[in-house]
Design an enzyme around this catalytic site. Structure first.
Site, PDB file in Angstrom:
ATOM      1  N   THR A  39       2.655  52.649  18.477  1.00 28.65           N
ATOM      2  CA  THR A  39       3.691  53.633  18.760  1.00 28.65           C
ATOM      3  C   THR A  39       4.372  53.227  20.347  1.00 28.65           C
ATOM      4  O   THR A  39       3.925  52.373  20.858  1.00 28.65           O
ATOM      5  CB  THR A  39       2.860  55.195  19.235  1.00 28.65           C
ATOM      6  OG1 THR A  39       3.934  56.068  19.495  1.00 28.65           O
ATOM      7  CG2 THR A  39       2.146  54.922  20.278  1.00 28.65           C
ATOM      8  N   ALA A  40       5.634  53.708  20.558  1.00 30.78           N
ATOM      9  CA  ALA A  40       6.319  53.283  21.736  1.00 30.78           C
ATOM     10  C   ALA A  40       5.329  53.362  23.056  1.00 30.78           C
ATOM     11  O   ALA A  40       5.464  52.213  23.855  1.00 30.78           O
ATOM     12  CB  ALA A  40       7.655  54.070  22.105  1.00 30.78           C
ATOM     13  N   GLY A  67      11.567  48.525  25.024  1.00 32.95           N
ATOM     14  CA  GLY A  67      10.256  47.797  25.184  1.00 32.95           C
ATOM     15  C   GLY A  67       9.927  47.012  24.044  1.00 32.95           C
ATOM     16  O   GLY A  67      10.417  47.236  22.908  1.00 32.95           O
ATOM     17  N   MET A 121      11.653  60.129  24.438  1.00 37.63           N
ATOM     18  CA  MET A 121      12.965  61.008  24.474  1.00 37.63           C
ATOM     19  C   MET A 121      13.027  61.663  25.807  1.00 37.63           C
ATOM     20  O   MET A 121      13.871  62.782  25.712  1.00 37.63           O
ATOM     21  CB  MET A 121      13.018  62.049  23.285  1.00 37.63           C
ATOM     22  CG  MET A 121      12.702  61.265  21.852  1.00 37.63           C
ATOM     23  SD  MET A 121      12.434  62.614  20.664  1.00 37.63           S
ATOM     24  CE  MET A 121      10.949  63.091  20.861  1.00 37.63           C
ATOM     25  N   ASP A 152      15.615  53.943  10.189  1.00 40.19           N
ATOM     26  CA  ASP A 152      16.088  54.722  11.274  1.00 40.19           C
ATOM     27  C   ASP A 152      16.717  53.928  12.416  1.00 40.19           C
ATOM     28  O   ASP A 152      16.730  52.651  12.335  1.00 40.19           O
ATOM     29  CB  ASP A 152      14.931  55.462  11.983  1.00 40.19           C
ATOM     30  CG  ASP A 152      14.574  56.789  11.501  1.00 40.19           C
ATOM     31  OD1 ASP A 152      15.298  57.448  10.469  1.00 40.19           O
ATOM     32  OD2 ASP A 152      13.480  57.256  11.576  1.00 40.19           O
ATOM     33  N   GLY A 211      10.883  54.045  13.614  1.00 38.69           N
ATOM     34  CA  GLY A 211      10.346  53.310  14.658  1.00 38.69           C
ATOM     35  C   GLY A 211       9.013  53.573  15.142  1.00 38.69           C
ATOM     36  O   GLY A 211       8.507  54.831  14.996  1.00 38.69           O
ATOM     37  N   LYS A 243      19.796  59.375  12.725  1.00 40.32           N
ATOM     38  CA  LYS A 243      20.354  60.481  13.156  1.00 40.32           C
ATOM     39  C   LYS A 243      21.406  60.343  14.090  1.00 40.32           C
ATOM     40  O   LYS A 243      21.434  59.720  15.036  1.00 40.32           O
ATOM     41  CB  LYS A 243      19.313  61.517  13.555  1.00 40.32           C
ATOM     42  CG  LYS A 243      17.973  61.492  12.641  1.00 40.32           C
ATOM     43  CD  LYS A 243      17.218  62.741  12.877  1.00 40.32           C
ATOM     44  CE  LYS A 243      16.034  62.879  12.203  1.00 40.32           C
ATOM     45  NZ  LYS A 243      14.929  61.897  12.043  1.00 40.32           N
ATOM     46  N   GLU A 295       0.686  -0.934   0.013  1.00 40.97           N
ATOM     47  CA  GLU A 295       0.066   0.079   0.020  1.00 40.97           C
ATOM     48  C   GLU A 295       0.762   1.395   0.106  1.00 40.97           C
ATOM     49  O   GLU A 295       0.649   2.262  -0.712  1.00 40.97           O
ATOM     50  CB  GLU A 295      -1.010   0.153   1.106  1.00 40.97           C
ATOM     51  CG  GLU A 295      -2.234   0.112   0.872  1.00 40.97           C
ATOM     52  CD  GLU A 295      -3.072   0.180   2.319  1.00 40.97           C
ATOM     53  OE1 GLU A 295      -3.179  -0.771   2.668  1.00 40.97           O
ATOM     54  OE2 GLU A 295      -3.694   1.034   2.573  1.00 40.97           O
ATOM     55  N   VAL A 296       1.849   1.025   0.859  1.00 43.04           N
ATOM     56  CA  VAL A 296       2.824   2.442   1.039  1.00 43.04           C
ATOM     57  C   VAL A 296       3.367   2.750  -0.377  1.00 43.04           C
ATOM     58  O   VAL A 296       3.688   3.744  -1.003  1.00 43.04           O
ATOM     59  CB  VAL A 296       3.836   2.282   1.821  1.00 43.04           C
ATOM     60  CG1 VAL A 296       4.662   3.362   1.934  1.00 43.04           C
ATOM     61  CG2 VAL A 296       3.294   1.991   3.184  1.00 43.04           C
TER      62      VAL A 296
HETATM   63  N1  SAH Z   1       7.822  57.463  16.441  1.00 48.28           N
HETATM   64  C1  SAH Z   1       8.281  56.865  17.394  1.00 48.28           C
HETATM   65  C2  SAH Z   1       8.824  57.804  18.659  1.00 48.28           C
HETATM   66  C3  SAH Z   1      10.136  58.257  18.008  1.00 48.28           C
HETATM   67  S1  SAH Z   1      10.998  59.346  19.265  1.00 48.28           S
HETATM   68  C4  SAH Z   1       7.050  56.008  18.246  1.00 48.28           C
HETATM   69  O1  SAH Z   1       6.050  56.589  17.773  1.00 48.28           O
HETATM   70  O2  SAH Z   1       7.204  55.211  19.066  1.00 48.28           O
HETATM   71  C5  SAH Z   1      11.925  58.348  19.871  1.00 48.28           C
HETATM   72  C6  SAH Z   1      11.560  57.975  21.356  1.00 48.28           C
HETATM   73  O3  SAH Z   1      10.638  56.991  21.372  1.00 48.28           O
HETATM   74  C7  SAH Z   1      12.892  57.451  22.450  1.00 48.28           C
HETATM   75  O4  SAH Z   1      13.707  58.090  22.644  1.00 48.28           O
HETATM   76  C8  SAH Z   1      12.142  56.502  23.211  1.00 48.28           C
HETATM   77  O5  SAH Z   1      11.712  57.377  24.410  1.00 48.28           O
HETATM   78  C9  SAH Z   1      10.690  56.131  22.627  1.00 48.28           C
HETATM   79  N2  SAH Z   1      10.935  54.781  22.187  1.00 48.28           N
HETATM   80  C10 SAH Z   1      10.736  53.988  21.008  1.00 48.28           C
HETATM   81  N3  SAH Z   1      10.926  52.780  20.764  1.00 48.28           N
HETATM   82  C11 SAH Z   1      11.042  52.741  22.128  1.00 48.28           C
HETATM   83  C12 SAH Z   1      11.297  51.194  22.687  1.00 48.28           C
HETATM   84  N4  SAH Z   1      11.183  50.235  22.067  1.00 48.28           N
HETATM   85  N5  SAH Z   1      11.420  51.358  24.235  1.00 48.28           N
HETATM   86  C13 SAH Z   1      11.444  52.498  24.702  1.00 48.28           C
HETATM   87  N6  SAH Z   1      11.296  53.526  24.165  1.00 48.28           N
HETATM   88  C14 SAH Z   1      11.170  53.803  22.931  1.00 48.28           C
END
Ligand code: SAH
Length: 485
Positions: free
Chosen positions: A337-338, A418, A389, A254, A307, A276, A22-23
């Protein structure tokens, strides 16, 4: 990679199967689907094989296996229930350099057969080097459900069109874009949904028009997709972000974009780092703007990857203003966002019916002349303030909040990197957080959350990068969702 994956053309080629049970019958059926000329050597045959011999589909050698049976064969499959016989076949095949598979015996096999999803001419093969056959089968089932039934029809049509498209559209980049648009466009979806058929006059007409249009316009105009890459964990990318990464010719990214996210980009996309350097931000920003305009004018599909979310402290707006001024097409894909990402992965809900009825995102670039922050407003209780920041000015920020009346014991937290496996969370109060952060040696990127909600981290934290139970839980979840258990 333990095995090198290839697809072998077997149409009309002689293949030997040893064993008639069969196989063996199952293996013979798949070989026949690939058009192979199958000979089976076995003293006796399974009923279904007897029928095939009767119709002349396969050749039967009613005998025990002999090395001569391998003569001029392209492949051999040993499928008897006797290991000694299988080993003998494998040994003989190896000595003649003929690839051999022994069913369910990877030690004796030179090649293994993957689980397949057949949408010919598209074939997807999945294998786990023999380690996890059930897992591969689950994946195959997932793919079966996911890939449109008529995918093969689409691929066949594309195959027919290729020479025409190649003749009509000169530039290789423009050709690739034509195909990407073709597969993403209404024509392909009509075909996949069965609304038009392969040989319809209407289809031919629409294709000719589309090719003509692309050819007449020359290279398609470039465009920029401004994409939020989220805070680091690639699982937080949106589907649209993933698509933009996969379609891009060039990616400008970035400092905050994680390498795991970049790994998801199309392999041959050009990746340019435009992070930057402190103090040179202004000059560099102009350089980035110029580069975006130049690349788009060259007809490139540019993915501008930032980011977090591009419209939150990301200068996304400034870059788009420049593009708009130059008449360049753009799109925006939001990102996590962060504040949202870090809060979720730290177990700190940003709002809470008891502790915070208001939420503010603040730039932490707020010392000396740049301090335009409304401290009085931020120092009122019942709210959460998230400082981006802010690490460099942490003491200044905490001090200003205290000066404006927020209690020394008011809760706050700093989250470093984070959502990534290296994430660290430091919690404290306006009185002691500065020192704790210094002692821990927290580095950028780090986010400051000021608000009583920060206390909830103690009970709600679930993600622990250092391999605690929380992390294992998250990983396990990911795996099971993959195999659909
Ligand atoms: N556009 C980005 C923010 C850019 S400003 C956003 O919406 O998240 C950059 C700052 O975002 C950093 O100095 C820090 O304060 C924060 N940030 C971005 N990613 C981060 C992470 N993974 N953990 C902690 N802080 C973070």
């Amino acid at each position: 990679m333990d095995y090198f994956p290839i697809f072998l053309r077997l149409t009309g080629e002689p293949v030997l199967v040893v064993g008639g049970g069969e196989v063996a019958a199952r293996k013979i059926a798949s070989l026949q689907r690939a058009g192979a000329k199958v000979s089976v050597v076995a003293p006796e045959l399974h009923d279904s094989l007897v029928r095939k011999v009767g119709t002349g589909e396969i050749v039967h050698l009613a005998a025990e296996f002999q090395p001569e049976h391998l003569h001029r064969k392209r492949l051999v499959i040993a499928a008897t229930d006797k290991r000694a016989v299988n080993a003998w076949v494998a040994h003989q095949a190896e000595s003649q350099n003929i690839p051999v598979n022994v069913v369910d015996d990877r030690e004796l096999s030179r090649f293994i057969m993957p689980a397949i999803v057949d949408r010919s001419p598209v074939v997807v093969a999945v294998a786990s080097s023999g380690d996890a056959p059930v897992l591969t089968r689950r994946l195959r089932e997932k793919l079966e459900g996911f890939l449109p039934q008529r995918l093969g029809v689409l691929a066949r049509l594309a195959g027919r069109l290729r020479p025409v498209v190649k003749r009509r559209i000169d530039d290789a980049g423009a050709r690739r874009r034509f195909w990407e648009r073709f597969f993403d466009g209404p024509l392909a979806s009509d075909l996949l949904a069965g609304r038009v058929h392969e040989h319809d006059q209407e289809l031919e007409q629409r294709i000719v028009e589309t090719i003509g249009l692309t050819a007449a316009k020359g290279a398609a105009p470039g465009e920029v997709v401004l994409v939020g890459a989220g805070p680091g964990d690639p699982g937080l990318l949106t589907l649209r972000a993933l698509r933009a990464l996969q379609n891009a010719d060039v990616i400008l990214y970035d400092r905050l974009v994680s390498s795991e996210v970049l790994d998801l980009a199309r392999r041959d996309a050009q990746k340019i780092y435009v992070g930057k350097t402190a103090g040179k931000a202004h000059v560099v920003q102009e350089g980035i703007n110029e580069l975006l305009v130049r690349l788009a004018r060259e007809g490139k599909r540019v993915c501008r990857l930032k980011g977090g979310d591009p419209f939150i402290f990301g200068r996304g707006g400034e870059e788009l203003e420049v593009l708009a001024a130059h008449g360049i097409r753009f799109e925006v894909v939001p990102g996590v966002t962060a504040a949202a990402g870090c809060a979720a992965y730290a177990g700190i809900p940003l709002t809470h019916r008891e502790h915070a009825q208001m939420l503010t995102f603040v730039t932490g670039h707020c010392k000396g002349e740049t301090d335009k922050v409304d401290w009085e407003m931020l120092a009122r209780p019942g709210q959460t303030a998230v400082f981006y920041m802010g690490l460099g000015h942490l003491d200044h920020i905490l001090g200003r909040l205290r000066e404006h009346g927020l209690a020394v014991g008011h809760a706050a937290a700093v989250i470093e990197q984070g959502t990534q496996s290296s994430q660290r969370v430091i919690t404290g109060t306006l009185g002691d957080l500065g020192q704790k952060v210094t002692e821990a040696g927290i580095q950028s990127p780090a986010l400051l959350i000021v608000g009583e909600v920060a206390r909830l981290h103690d009970t709600l934290h679930w993600f622990n990068a250092a391999g605690s139970d929380g992390k294992r839980f998250a990983d396990r979840d990911g795996l099971w969702s993959l195999v659909g258990t």
